[in-house]
Design a protein around this motif. Sequence first.
Motif, PDB file in Angstrom:
ATOM      1  N   GLN A  70      -4.479  48.189  51.623  1.00  0.00           N
ATOM      2  CA  GLN A  70      -3.420  47.312  51.211  1.00  0.00           C
ATOM      3  C   GLN A  70      -3.988  46.008  51.170  1.00  0.00           C
ATOM      4  O   GLN A  70      -4.404  45.482  52.162  1.00  0.00           O
ATOM      5  N   GLU A  71      -4.022  45.052  50.357  1.00  0.00           N
ATOM      6  CA  GLU A  71      -4.174  43.844  50.102  1.00  0.00           C
ATOM      7  C   GLU A  71      -3.122  42.891  49.718  1.00  0.00           C
ATOM      8  O   GLU A  71      -2.250  43.303  48.712  1.00  0.00           O
ATOM      9  N   GLU A  72      -2.629  41.773  50.409  1.00  0.00           N
ATOM     10  CA  GLU A  72      -1.929  40.834  50.070  1.00  0.00           C
ATOM     11  C   GLU A  72      -2.558  39.473  49.832  1.00  0.00           C
ATOM     12  O   GLU A  72      -3.255  39.065  50.706  1.00  0.00           O
ATOM     13  N   GLU A  73      -2.399  38.806  48.645  1.00  0.00           N
ATOM     14  CA  GLU A  73      -3.103  37.693  48.389  1.00  0.00           C
ATOM     15  C   GLU A  73      -2.109  36.561  48.021  1.00  0.00           C
ATOM     16  O   GLU A  73      -1.270  36.831  47.148  1.00  0.00           O
ATOM     17  N   LYS A  74      -2.064  35.261  48.554  1.00  0.00           N
ATOM     18  CA  LYS A  74      -1.170  34.324  48.414  1.00  0.00           C
ATOM     19  C   LYS A  74      -1.870  33.053  47.741  1.00  0.00           C
ATOM     20  O   LYS A  74      -2.864  32.616  48.295  1.00  0.00           O
ATOM     21  N   LEU A  75      -1.507  32.504  46.491  1.00  0.00           N
ATOM     22  CA  LEU A  75      -1.957  31.741  45.910  1.00  0.00           C
ATOM     23  C   LEU A  75      -1.131  30.436  45.801  1.00  0.00           C
ATOM     24  O   LEU A  75      -0.001  30.556  45.277  1.00  0.00           O
TER      25      LEU A  75
ATOM     26  N   THR B 260       3.785  28.922  44.359  1.00  0.00           N
ATOM     27  CA  THR B 260       3.056  29.838  45.247  1.00  0.00           C
ATOM     28  C   THR B 260       3.181  31.298  44.537  1.00  0.00           C
ATOM     29  O   THR B 260       4.050  31.625  43.948  1.00  0.00           O
ATOM     30  N   LYS B 261       1.920  31.896  44.447  1.00  0.00           N
ATOM     31  CA  LYS B 261       1.888  33.379  43.750  1.00  0.00           C
ATOM     32  C   LYS B 261       1.377  34.404  45.044  1.00  0.00           C
ATOM     33  O   LYS B 261       0.370  34.085  45.735  1.00  0.00           O
ATOM     34  N   ILE B 262       2.136  35.437  44.983  1.00  0.00           N
ATOM     35  CA  ILE B 262       1.827  36.508  46.186  1.00  0.00           C
ATOM     36  C   ILE B 262       1.551  37.822  45.257  1.00  0.00           C
ATOM     37  O   ILE B 262       2.256  38.267  44.805  1.00  0.00           O
ATOM     38  N   ARG B 263       0.393  38.241  45.713  1.00  0.00           N
ATOM     39  CA  ARG B 263      -0.097  39.522  45.162  1.00  0.00           C
ATOM     40  C   ARG B 263      -0.229  40.700  45.918  1.00  0.00           C
ATOM     41  O   ARG B 263      -1.087  40.355  46.977  1.00  0.00           O
ATOM     42  N   ARG B 264       0.217  41.513  45.790  1.00  0.00           N
ATOM     43  CA  ARG B 264      -0.198  42.907  46.821  1.00  0.00           C
ATOM     44  C   ARG B 264      -0.712  43.889  46.136  1.00  0.00           C
ATOM     45  O   ARG B 264      -0.226  44.318  45.108  1.00  0.00           O
ATOM     46  N   LYS B 265      -1.798  44.303  46.554  1.00  0.00           N
ATOM     47  CA  LYS B 265      -2.645  45.338  46.018  1.00  0.00           C
ATOM     48  C   LYS B 265      -2.543  46.858  47.017  1.00  0.00           C
ATOM     49  O   LYS B 265      -2.841  46.528  48.169  1.00  0.00           O
TER      50      LYS B 265
END
Length: 552
Positions: free
Chosen positions: A275-280, A342-347
């Motif tokens: 599980q990956e979480e990315e905050k832009l 802010t953008k948050i992506r969860r993979k």
Amino acid sequence: MWESLVKIANEANDQWRELSFGKKLGISSLAVLTITCLVALGVWVGEKSYEPLYTDLQPDQSIQLVKILQGENIPYMVSPDGAEISIPPEFIQPTLMKLAIKGVPGGNKPGMELFDKESFGTSSYVQRINYVRAMQGELTRTISTIKSIKKSTVHISMPPKSNFFEKTEDPKASVVVDMQLGKVLTQTEIQGVQNLVAFAVEGLRPERVTVVNSNGVALSRNGDAQSLMSTTMLERQKTIERDFESKIEDIVGRIVGRDNVVARVNAELDFDPLQEEEKLVDPEQVAATEKNIVEDSVQADRSAGGVAGAEGALPGPASTNPATATQRISKNRDRSSYEVSTKIRRKEKALGAIKRLTVAVLVDGGTKGQNGENGEEIRAPASITAETRASIENLVKDTIGFVPDRDSVTIENSQFAREDFEEADKMLAQQERRHLLYSLIRYGTVALIVLVFFMMVVRPFVRWVTGMSVEKVETVLPRTVEELEEMTDPSTSALPGLANLPMLDDNIDLEKAESELLKQKVTSMIEMAPAKAAQILSDWIAISEAAEAKKK
């Protein structure tokens, strides 16, 4: 016709009486021996063939079947071990129908018909036991209807219901299946059997149903979640490999032939959970998220309580013109909030993703003709060209979705080892010839036995009974003309034994003699059937009278 038969019978009876006792005994013995041989040959040639009715029977099932066949007067044969019972082919279908109606063999497990004759005095414990037996019987019949299953047995364990304070144990079940020859149950079918049993019994879960085969090998996969997950992973890997292999063999087979290509794929899958979480954050994009403006206003009136100074402290009425004052207070508050974009992506990576593919393809280039030492054409193995190899490699890569740094593809060319069916065809032909030869020998032996029996027994016996032989006839008859002249009687110029025969007159009237013969024949026919002759004469007279009446 009847008179002729009676005459023949009388003549045979007269000849039988003239025979001696020894000849009568010999003829009777020969007749009995002939009838016995014919009956034995008929039984041997027309021996009934038997085909298996049931195989793999238990001893109690064999005994039950034999009793039924004896009651129906059906011929049968039992193998030495009692596991197979055979009957003639023409009795198989009717017998199977009768046995199916009676629930034999293996069909003696009772179902819900146990409750057809339920008595009022049955206790709850007996009813519960009968219910379990009925469910076992019904499930056994249902599972046995699956095509790949020959027979089955179901056992259900239902613990008694406890009171409110005790913990109730869940029911369990086990299924034993005996497969048809060459058949196996797939995992989907096994799960279907588990679900079938579980949904038929209250409180039973599919994972508590165990399925085993007749050899005692467990077919169902009951266990913890981790072991079930491992099994699912392996099944997914095998499914992906088979899918790729089928696609490769199908597309390459269009080039070199369906039977000239074999593909094997080894798929390495990634089952690690990720599980990956990315905050832009974009500092250039700022937006106002909240703005609050608050305004407070306060107004107060103040009146003097008396005269200032010493005058106000004096007794007496207050002043009629007191001094008054008014005060007004206002407050404004402005509050604004700003946030950066802010953008948050969860993979979450799916389990079973392809990690690496290794493909091996073996291609047979076929054969090509070439001339031998003596000029004859010889078929030799042929190799595929470099262009064909490159084309096949490109097709395989496109089929599997080739990734350069991840997957590998190997193409090899080699001649396949073909199965030689000529030897099998020769064996089948030899077996057919052996069967034909056996039939010819069988029926030829019968014909030879009959011929030898006639030549060695019947013919000499007939000669002995009649008292004649070829040697006697040859000694009586003259062999040359001189012997015939010597045998002639000089006085009568006739052969021996013919001197007393009446001689025909040269002046005899042949027409008269023929009429006399015809007259004798008609007379004999009238004597044999006088009623029929009288009827014919009356018909003639009636016809002649009718003809004369017409002329007049």
